[in-house]
Write a protein that holds these residues in place. Structure first.
Motif, PDB file in Angstrom:
ATOM      1  N   ALA A 117      -1.722 -10.387   4.411  1.00 26.60           N
ATOM      2  CA  ALA A 117      -2.106 -11.578   5.182  1.00 26.60           C
ATOM      3  C   ALA A 117      -2.852 -12.576   4.305  1.00 26.60           C
ATOM      4  O   ALA A 117      -2.619 -13.782   4.377  1.00 26.60           O
ATOM      5  CB  ALA A 117      -2.953 -11.175   6.375  1.00 26.60           C
ATOM      6  N   LEU A 118      -3.731 -12.069   3.442  1.00 32.05           N
ATOM      7  CA  LEU A 118      -4.489 -12.965   2.566  1.00 32.05           C
ATOM      8  C   LEU A 118      -3.556 -13.685   1.589  1.00 32.05           C
ATOM      9  O   LEU A 118      -3.731 -14.869   1.306  1.00 32.05           O
ATOM     10  CB  LEU A 118      -5.556 -12.186   1.791  1.00 32.05           C
ATOM     11  N   THR A 119      -2.535 -12.974   1.086  1.00 30.31           N
ATOM     12  CA  THR A 119      -1.605 -13.625   0.159  1.00 30.31           C
ATOM     13  C   THR A 119      -0.743 -14.653   0.886  1.00 30.31           C
ATOM     14  O   THR A 119      -0.126 -15.499   0.259  1.00 30.31           O
ATOM     15  CB  THR A 119      -0.662 -12.629  -0.552  1.00 30.31           C
ATOM     16  N   LEU A 120      -0.681 -14.549   2.217  1.00 32.02           N
ATOM     17  CA  LEU A 120       0.052 -15.568   2.983  1.00 32.02           C
ATOM     18  C   LEU A 120      -0.875 -16.703   3.400  1.00 32.02           C
ATOM     19  O   LEU A 120      -0.506 -17.560   4.192  1.00 32.02           O
ATOM     20  CB  LEU A 120       0.715 -14.945   4.207  1.00 32.02           C
ATOM     21  N   GLY A 121      -2.103 -16.668   2.891  1.00 34.59           N
ATOM     22  CA  GLY A 121      -3.004 -17.786   3.111  1.00 34.59           C
ATOM     23  C   GLY A 121      -3.984 -17.612   4.261  1.00 34.59           C
ATOM     24  O   GLY A 121      -4.647 -18.572   4.642  1.00 34.59           O
ATOM     25  N   ALA A 122      -4.074 -16.416   4.830  1.00 34.87           N
ATOM     26  CA  ALA A 122      -4.989 -16.211   5.963  1.00 34.87           C
ATOM     27  C   ALA A 122      -6.444 -16.255   5.504  1.00 34.87           C
ATOM     28  O   ALA A 122      -6.774 -15.824   4.399  1.00 34.87           O
ATOM     29  CB  ALA A 122      -4.704 -14.874   6.639  1.00 34.87           C
ATOM     30  N   GLN A 176      -8.871 -15.614  10.456  1.00 38.86           N
ATOM     31  CA  GLN A 176      -7.467 -15.444  10.852  1.00 38.86           C
ATOM     32  C   GLN A 176      -7.023 -13.996  10.751  1.00 38.86           C
ATOM     33  O   GLN A 176      -6.259 -13.522  11.587  1.00 38.86           O
ATOM     34  CB  GLN A 176      -6.567 -16.340   9.995  1.00 38.86           C
TER      35      GLN A 176
END
Lengths: 289, 274
Positions: free
Chosen positions: B177-182, B186
């Motif tokens: 999720a963090l690598t998807l910008g969360a 979020q």
């Protein structure tokens, strides 16, 4: 030389150590990977390949040492580095389309997420068509086969356009046939998009077939006089010929010769290379002392 | 020739009609046993109150459910049901929201975990009924104290269950999720929360048993209406003809609520339990 590599190359690691308690896993890793490279990492099980990958994406912290992307130091996971795991890449509560849209949607507030969906739907659909899943966009991950799930995971990662795509044994749980399909598919994508890939696998053949550069990470080597246990180092660094898009090369003579060589360099506990004999002639290879 | 298998063994497979019959058997037996015992006692002493006949019970049901109370004009069963259900609903509702928010933050953020987890464990061990007097003294004998008892009795368990669920989230998913910008917020509310919602409903289903217990206990002690109030009121006159249908009604309500929540999970969360 080192600083030049750091500024010139996309991914750059300097003096990375990782230990769990007393056990040293990664022992002074120096690594520099140019943009556009398909870099595969192989090594015997337990050598710390996945640990190295997790340090690069920021899921774990190195005990010491630094990771640079485009010359800038990086820490926690962020969109510069995309990741495809063997499992858990997809969110089980989202459909295929929602999984792919997630990277776009998260840039918007929850209330504007419908707007984000409308705005990026076409892009996501194009991405799903590219991974040949356009007919399955409204299914949930549990309704897909393992190979399809991995293709969704690739689309989900690529839509965010990360500088480097990290892959941790992405095809490790697939049947051999599906696995070869996906290997070819990934190479096609790599050619088409011109992305940088860092690919960890325990399967030596897969590493040699896919990569343009092959890193061998191993704890099997010898140093002066020291008998005590040491962590894994990069024991070999091969530049590989650019791949033709066929699995036929796997049956070629040079291919098996290279496999043999790598197996000796890194996988055979009976054959210990001396630390000074490591094959580190790749143009981007360096070692700090 | 096919191999004969007993329907009683490990591989026993009874036809549908027999499965249904099996399911009904204990219920029918219980009713039969009751009718026989009731007849027997009433024959010896027609004034007996312990096991009223089915006729007496249905008379009471008619009086409480279908005829307005001559004094107030209320339908007593309806009024009792609405009062009890609203207390239970508000209490459990507050407990689920609190449990969800606390559970997510304790489960995902180490600092919150260190700050609140030992305290939550402590709170969850305090016997809620033992602090009922404190609640009545603090919140008065009106609605608030009853709702608070249900809340205090159920939210610690819901919180702890959500914490356990949240902590089984694979680290890979959070990194992904963090690598998807969360952002952190979020990750908590847009990635993990939607995944624990069906689990929250499951936890609420289990907590409803405790909820009813606390509801009836508080109504028994200080109230002017409610299902528990009525049962404990008529107890003074040994009015089994009211107590028995009330108990069955409460059981039925509990069953329907559980069924509805189960339907909600099946409809809204098709990916759950996969």
């Amino acid at each position: 030389m080192m600083n030049e590599l750091k500024t010139r190359n996309l991914l750059h690691l300097e003096d990375v150590y990782k230990s769990y308690g007393d056990k040293l896993v990664l022992d002074d890793i120096d690594l520099s990977v140019a943009a556009g490279e398909f870099c595969t990492v192989v090594g015997p099980s337990g050598c710390g390949k996945s640990t190295l990958l997790r340090i690069i994406i920021g899921q774990e912290r190195a005990t010491s040492g630094t990771v640079f992307i485009d010359g800038k130091e990086v820490g926690n996971p962020d969109p510069t580095r995309g990741i495809v795991y063997q499992r858990y890449s997809l969110f089980p509560h989202l459909t295929v389309l929602e999984n792919v849209l997630l990277g776009k949607e998260l840039a918007f507030s929850y209330l504007k997420r419908d707007m984000a969906h409308r705005q990026f739907r076409d892009e996501a659909m194009a991405m799903l068509e590219r991974v040949r899943l356009a007919d399955h966009v409204h299914k949930y991950p549990h309704e897909l086969s393992g190979g399809m799930q991995q293709r969704v995971a690739i689309a989900q990662t690529l839509i965010k356009r990360p500088k480097i795509v990290m892959m941790d044994e992405p095809f490790g749980a697939l049947d051999p046939g599906v696995r070869e399909d996906l290997q070819l598919f990934l190479l096609e994508l790599w050619e088409e998009i011109g992305m940088t890939v860092f690919f960890v696998t325990h399967d030596l053949e897969e590493g040699v077939f896919l990569g343009t550069r092959l890193i061998v990470l191993s704890q099997y080597y010898s140093t002066e006089g020291s008998k005590h246990k040491h962590g894994a180092k990069i024991v070999a660094d091969h530049s590989l010929p650019k791949n033709v898009l066929s699995t036929r090369v796997k049956r070629a003579q040079e291919f098996s010769a290279l496999l043999e060589e790598v197996r000796r360099e890194g996988f055979d506990p009976a054959h210990l290379q001396h630390i000074d004999a490591f094959n580190l002639k790749h143009k981007d290879s360096f070692a700090t002392r | 020739m096919s191999i004969k298998r007993s329907i009683w063994g490990l591989h026993g497979l009874a036809p549908i009609w027999l499965q249904r019959t099996f399911a009904l058997t204990p219920f029918v037996s219980l009713v039969l046993l009751y009718v026989i015992a009731s007849d027997y006692r009433l024959e010896i002493n027609p004034q007996d109150k312990l096991l009223p006949s089915l006729g007496q019970i249905s008379d009471s049901v008619e009086r409480l459910a279908f005829n307005p109370d001559p004094r107030t004009g209320d339908y007593i069963l309806l009024k009792d049901t609405l009062s009890s259900l609203s207390r239970l609903g508000i209490g459990i509702g507050l407990a689920s929201i609190t449990g969800l928010l606390l559970g997510l933050n304790i489960g995902l953020i180490p600092a919150t975990r260190h700050l609140l987890m030992p305290f939550m464990t402590f709170i969850s061990i305090v016997p809620p009924l033992a602090i009922l007097p404190i609640l009545f003294i603090t919140f008065g004998v009106d609605e608030l104290a009853k709702v608070m008892l249900i809340f205090i009795g159920t939210f610690p368990l819901i919180t702890r269950d959500i914490v356990l669920t949240v902590r089984t989230t694979p680290a890979e998913q959070i990194t992904k999720a963090l690598t998807l910008g969360a952002t952190t917020t979020q990750v908590i509310y847009r990635i993990v929360m939607p995944q624990v919602l069906p689990k929250l409903i499951d936890t609420v289903r289990l907590s409803l048993g405790a909820g009813w217990l606390f509801l009836i206990a508080s109504e028994a002690i200080a109230s002017t209406d409610g299902l528990g109030y009525r049962i404990f009121l008529v107890r003074r006159y040994l009015a089994m003809d009211v107590i028995i249908p009330y108990v069955l009604w409460i059981t039925f309500l509990g069953f329907v609520i559980d069924w509805l929540l189960q339907q909600l999970i099946a409809k809204r969360f098709p990916w759950y339990r996969r």
